[in-house]
Design a protein around this motif. Structure first.
Motif, mmCIF file in Angstrom:
data_model
loop_
_atom_site.group_PDB
_atom_site.id
_atom_site.type_symbol
_atom_site.label_atom_id
_atom_site.label_comp_id
_atom_site.label_asym_id
_atom_site.label_seq_id
_atom_site.Cartn_x
_atom_site.Cartn_y
_atom_site.Cartn_z
ATOM 1 N N UNK A 80 0.859 -1.183 0.000
ATOM 2 C CA UNK A 80 0.000 0.000 0.000
ATOM 3 C C UNK A 80 0.895 1.232 0.000
ATOM 4 N N UNK A 81 0.758 2.052 -1.002
ATOM 5 C CA UNK A 81 1.549 3.272 -1.086
ATOM 6 C C UNK A 81 0.988 4.347 -0.171
ATOM 7 N N UNK A 82 1.749 5.380 -0.008
ATOM 8 C CA UNK A 82 1.308 6.507 0.811
ATOM 9 C C UNK A 82 0.205 7.266 0.086
ATOM 10 N N UNK A 83 -0.763 7.715 0.830
ATOM 11 C CA UNK A 83 -1.840 8.520 0.245
ATOM 12 C C UNK A 83 -1.266 9.860 -0.197
ATOM 13 N N UNK A 84 -1.742 10.359 -1.308
ATOM 14 C CA UNK A 84 -1.303 11.662 -1.782
ATOM 15 C C UNK A 84 -2.445 12.640 -1.562
ATOM 16 N N UNK A 85 -2.174 13.707 -0.814
ATOM 17 C CA UNK A 85 -3.243 14.668 -0.569
ATOM 18 C C UNK A 85 -3.661 15.389 -1.842
ATOM 19 N N UNK A 86 -4.932 15.670 -1.937
ATOM 20 C CA UNK A 86 -5.428 16.445 -3.072
ATOM 21 C C UNK A 86 -4.889 17.858 -2.956
ATOM 22 N N UNK A 87 -4.652 18.510 -4.076
ATOM 23 C CA UNK A 87 -4.138 19.875 -3.996
ATOM 24 C C UNK A 87 -5.164 20.780 -3.328
ATOM 25 N N UNK A 88 -4.699 21.622 -2.447
ATOM 26 C CA UNK A 88 -5.589 22.536 -1.742
ATOM 27 C C UNK A 88 -5.712 23.838 -2.519
ATOM 28 N N UNK A 94 0.416 34.218 4.750
ATOM 29 C CA UNK A 94 1.777 34.736 4.871
ATOM 30 C C UNK A 94 2.833 33.656 4.650
ATOM 31 N N UNK A 95 2.415 32.465 4.246
ATOM 32 C CA UNK A 95 3.322 31.320 4.046
ATOM 33 C C UNK A 95 4.124 31.001 5.299
ATOM 34 N N UNK A 96 3.500 31.178 6.468
ATOM 35 C CA UNK A 96 4.161 30.867 7.736
ATOM 36 C C UNK A 96 4.105 29.378 8.042
ATOM 37 N N UNK A 97 3.027 28.729 7.564
ATOM 38 C CA UNK A 97 2.830 27.327 7.900
ATOM 39 C C UNK A 97 2.304 26.579 6.682
ATOM 40 N N UNK A 98 2.122 25.301 6.850
ATOM 41 C CA UNK A 98 1.690 24.450 5.739
ATOM 42 C C UNK A 98 0.178 24.244 5.709
ATOM 43 N N UNK A 99 -0.559 25.049 6.453
ATOM 44 C CA UNK A 99 -2.011 24.881 6.471
ATOM 45 C C UNK A 99 -2.577 25.030 5.064
ATOM 46 N N UNK A 100 -3.510 24.157 4.727
ATOM 47 C CA UNK A 100 -4.171 24.197 3.427
ATOM 48 C C UNK A 100 -5.644 23.866 3.626
ATOM 49 N N UNK A 101 -6.484 24.415 2.772
ATOM 50 C CA UNK A 101 -7.923 24.220 2.896
ATOM 51 C C UNK A 101 -8.535 24.151 1.505
#
Length: 125
Positions: A80-88, A94-101
C-alpha cells in the motif's frame, strides 16, 4: 505543527481549558509566529503538554488531515503506497505554515489564527 495550531487553536484551547499555563502555550505559539519569531520551542512544549494530558498523538491529534507524527512516518502496510493529498485551493496567507484548505460550495475561506487574515488562494485556485 504550526498549521495544526492555526487550524485547530479553539479545539486545542478547549482540550487544555483546565490547565491555564497550557492554554497560554497556544497563545505563545501564535504570538511567536505573528512577530516573526521561531515558534518551534513553544510548539514542542505544547505537543508535550498534550501528550502528558493523555492526547496520544499530541498536536497531531488535532489535524484535519491524516498527519502522522514523525515517529510513525514512513510506516506503511506492505503493498500500500502513501496517500497523496489532493491539492488545496487555499493556503496560509503569509506562508508561515503548511495549512491548506479546500473549499466546498458556499463556504468562506477560514481565517488564520495568527493574524486573522483569510486563507489566500493557492496556485490553480
Amino acid at each position: 505543527m504550526l498549521a495544526i495550531v492555526c487550524e485547530s487553536a479553539p479545539a486545542i484551547r478547549d482540550r487544555l481549558s483546565h490547565r491555564t499555563q497550557a492554554v497560554a502555550l497556544v497563545d505563545r505559539v501564535l504570538d511567536a509566529a505573528r512577530t516573526g519569531q521561531d515558534p518551534a520551542p513553544d510548539l514542542q512544549l505544547l505537543h508535550t503538554a498534550l501528550t502528558a494530558l493523555g492526547v496520544v498523538h499530541g498536536l497531531y491529534s488535532f489535524s484535519a488531515e491524516p498527519v502522522l507524527p514523525p515517529e510513525l512516518r514512513g510506516l506503511n502496510a506492505a503493498g500500500i503506497g502513501r496517500a497523496r493529498p489532493a491539492p488545496a485551493d487555499y493556503r496560509c496567507p503569509q506562508s508561515r505554515c503548511a495549512r491548506a484548505w479546500k473549499p466546498s460550495p458556499a463556504e468562506e475561506a477560514p481565517t488564520c489564527h495568527i493574524d486573522g487574515a483569510r486563507l489566500a488562494p493557492g496556485p490553480g485556485a
